[in-house]
Design a protein around this motif. Structure first.
Motif, PDB file in Angstrom:
ATOM      1  N   LYS A   1      -6.860   4.940  -6.568  1.00  0.00           N
ATOM      2  CA  LYS A   1      -8.190   4.464  -6.179  1.00  0.00           C
ATOM      3  C   LYS A   1      -8.847   5.502  -5.262  1.00  0.00           C
ATOM      4  N   GLN A   2     -10.176   5.514  -5.259  1.00  0.00           N
ATOM      5  CA  GLN A   2     -10.888   6.460  -4.397  1.00  0.00           C
ATOM      6  C   GLN A   2     -11.314   5.759  -3.106  1.00  0.00           C
ATOM      7  N   ILE A   3     -11.369   6.535  -2.041  1.00  0.00           N
ATOM      8  CA  ILE A   3     -11.771   5.975  -0.748  1.00  0.00           C
ATOM      9  C   ILE A   3     -12.740   6.935  -0.056  1.00  0.00           C
ATOM     10  N   LEU A   4     -13.826   6.349   0.440  1.00  0.00           N
ATOM     11  CA  LEU A   4     -14.873   7.146   1.098  1.00  0.00           C
ATOM     12  C   LEU A   4     -15.123   6.603   2.500  1.00  0.00           C
ATOM     13  N   SER A   5     -15.141   7.495   3.490  1.00  0.00           N
ATOM     14  CA  SER A   5     -15.604   7.113   4.821  1.00  0.00           C
ATOM     15  C   SER A   5     -17.086   7.436   4.893  1.00  0.00           C
ATOM     16  N   ALA A   6     -17.909   6.445   5.246  1.00  0.00           N
ATOM     17  CA  ALA A   6     -19.347   6.685   5.417  1.00  0.00           C
ATOM     18  C   ALA A   6     -19.643   6.452   6.895  1.00  0.00           C
TER      19      ALA A   6
ATOM     20  N   LEU B   1      -1.078   8.612   2.093  1.00  0.00           N
ATOM     21  CA  LEU B   1       0.224   7.929   2.041  1.00  0.00           C
ATOM     22  C   LEU B   1       0.168   6.764   1.040  1.00  0.00           C
ATOM     23  N   CYS B   2      -1.034   6.201   0.917  1.00  0.00           N
ATOM     24  CA  CYS B   2      -1.231   5.080  -0.027  1.00  0.00           C
ATOM     25  C   CYS B   2      -1.573   5.587  -1.430  1.00  0.00           C
ATOM     26  N   ARG B   3      -1.430   6.876  -1.628  1.00  0.00           N
ATOM     27  CA  ARG B   3      -1.648   7.506  -2.946  1.00  0.00           C
ATOM     28  C   ARG B   3      -3.093   7.342  -3.426  1.00  0.00           C
ATOM     29  N   MET B   4      -4.014   7.276  -2.473  1.00  0.00           N
ATOM     30  CA  MET B   4      -5.432   7.166  -2.830  1.00  0.00           C
ATOM     31  C   MET B   4      -6.065   8.554  -2.812  1.00  0.00           C
TER      32      MET B   4
ATOM     33  N   ALA C   1       0.804  -1.223   0.000  1.00  0.00           N
ATOM     34  CA  ALA C   1       0.000   0.000   0.000  1.00  0.00           C
ATOM     35  C   ALA C   1       0.838   1.274   0.000  1.00  0.00           C
ATOM     36  N   TYR C   2       2.022   1.215   0.518  1.00  0.00           N
ATOM     37  CA  TYR C   2       2.864   2.426   0.583  1.00  0.00           C
ATOM     38  C   TYR C   2       4.336   2.026   0.514  1.00  0.00           C
ATOM     39  N   GLY C   3       5.181   3.016   0.458  1.00  0.00           N
ATOM     40  CA  GLY C   3       6.616   2.752   0.279  1.00  0.00           C
ATOM     41  C   GLY C   3       6.969   2.887  -1.194  1.00  0.00           C
ATOM     42  N   ARG C   4       8.238   2.831  -1.479  1.00  0.00           N
ATOM     43  CA  ARG C   4       8.716   3.071  -2.849  1.00  0.00           C
ATOM     44  C   ARG C   4       8.057   2.145  -3.870  1.00  0.00           C
TER      45      ARG C   4
END
Ligand SMILES: Cc1cc2nc3c(=O)[nH]c(=O)nc-3n(C[C@H](O)[C@H](O)[C@H](O)COP(=O)(O)O)c2cc1C
Length: 195
Positions: free
Chosen positions: A100-105, A138-141, A89-92
């Protein structure tokens, strides 16, 4: 059409008034799948590879949960700690979630006004959600403005149905890519996108 995975983190969904209705409103929608995380992982032993597979298969991720102590129920934290691995998910070299998109509901007992009075030393929902937003950045989302159902204890059946209807409309709009990220980001809550 975007594929959407909704991860529902509610420890007592059968007793829920709000999240249960929200779930029913999006259940069966084309391109939308639901995972009831407390049913899948009652002992908190998360299948990391399975969860990463789900992430790879979808374009948009939703974390749906009640607001507990200005945050989420603990299983979501465990999920984040284990699933969002370095190198995945993260790092080089960890670019699996890039773009990707992320939504908190979320649903909150507190009313919207309660979370707006920043001058009285209180924090807004957006401020309180900062760890989730920063984590996904950080996960580029692309972290979207949250879908928030406020004042759950005060909502009558009609109010809950209205929130559920709006949730389904938002999820449908995201699936169909009806709005640009630029447009969505103008709003504090994604609820306000749809009048
Ligand atoms: C352990 C616990 C902690 C809670 N913490 C908060 C909180 O920090 N802020 C808030 O507005 N509501 C809080 N609530 C109220 C819940 O957010 C509310 O009951 C829930 O969103 C209702 O949704 P449901 O009907 O789907 O359970 C809390 C409730 C519980 C049980």
């Amino acid at each position: 059409m975007n594929r959407i995975s909704i991860l529902v983190f509610h420890p007592l969904l059968h007793k829920s008034r709000v999240n249960q209705k929200l779930v029913r409103a999006v259940e069966g929608m084309e391109g939308v799948s639901l995972r009831f995380m407390y049913d899948i992982y009652p002992d908190f032993f998360i299948d990391v590879l399975k969860e990463q597979e789900v992430l790879l298969e979808n374009d948009i991720l939703v974390w749906q949960h009640p607001f507990y102590w200005y945050s989420s129920p603990s299983l979501l934290k465990e999920w984040i700690d284990l699933v969002l691995e370095h190198g995945f998910a993260y790092g080089r070299t960890g670019r699996a979630l890039e773009g990707k998109q992320i939504l908190s509901a979320i649903s909150t007992g507190g009313r919207r006004e309660t979370y707006l009075s920043a001058e009285s030393g209180k924090f807004s929902v957006r401020q309180l959600m900062a760890p989730f937003e920063q984590t996904t950045k950080l996960c580029r989302m692309h972290y979207l403005p949250p879908f928030v159902t406020h004042g759950t204890h005060l909502l009558d059946e009609r109010g809950i149905e209205e929130a559920a209807g709006r949730y389904a409309t938002v999820i449908g709009a995201l699936r169909d890519g009806l709005y640009s990220l630029e447009e969505i980001r103008k709003y504090e809550y994604i609820n306000d996108l749809i009048l």
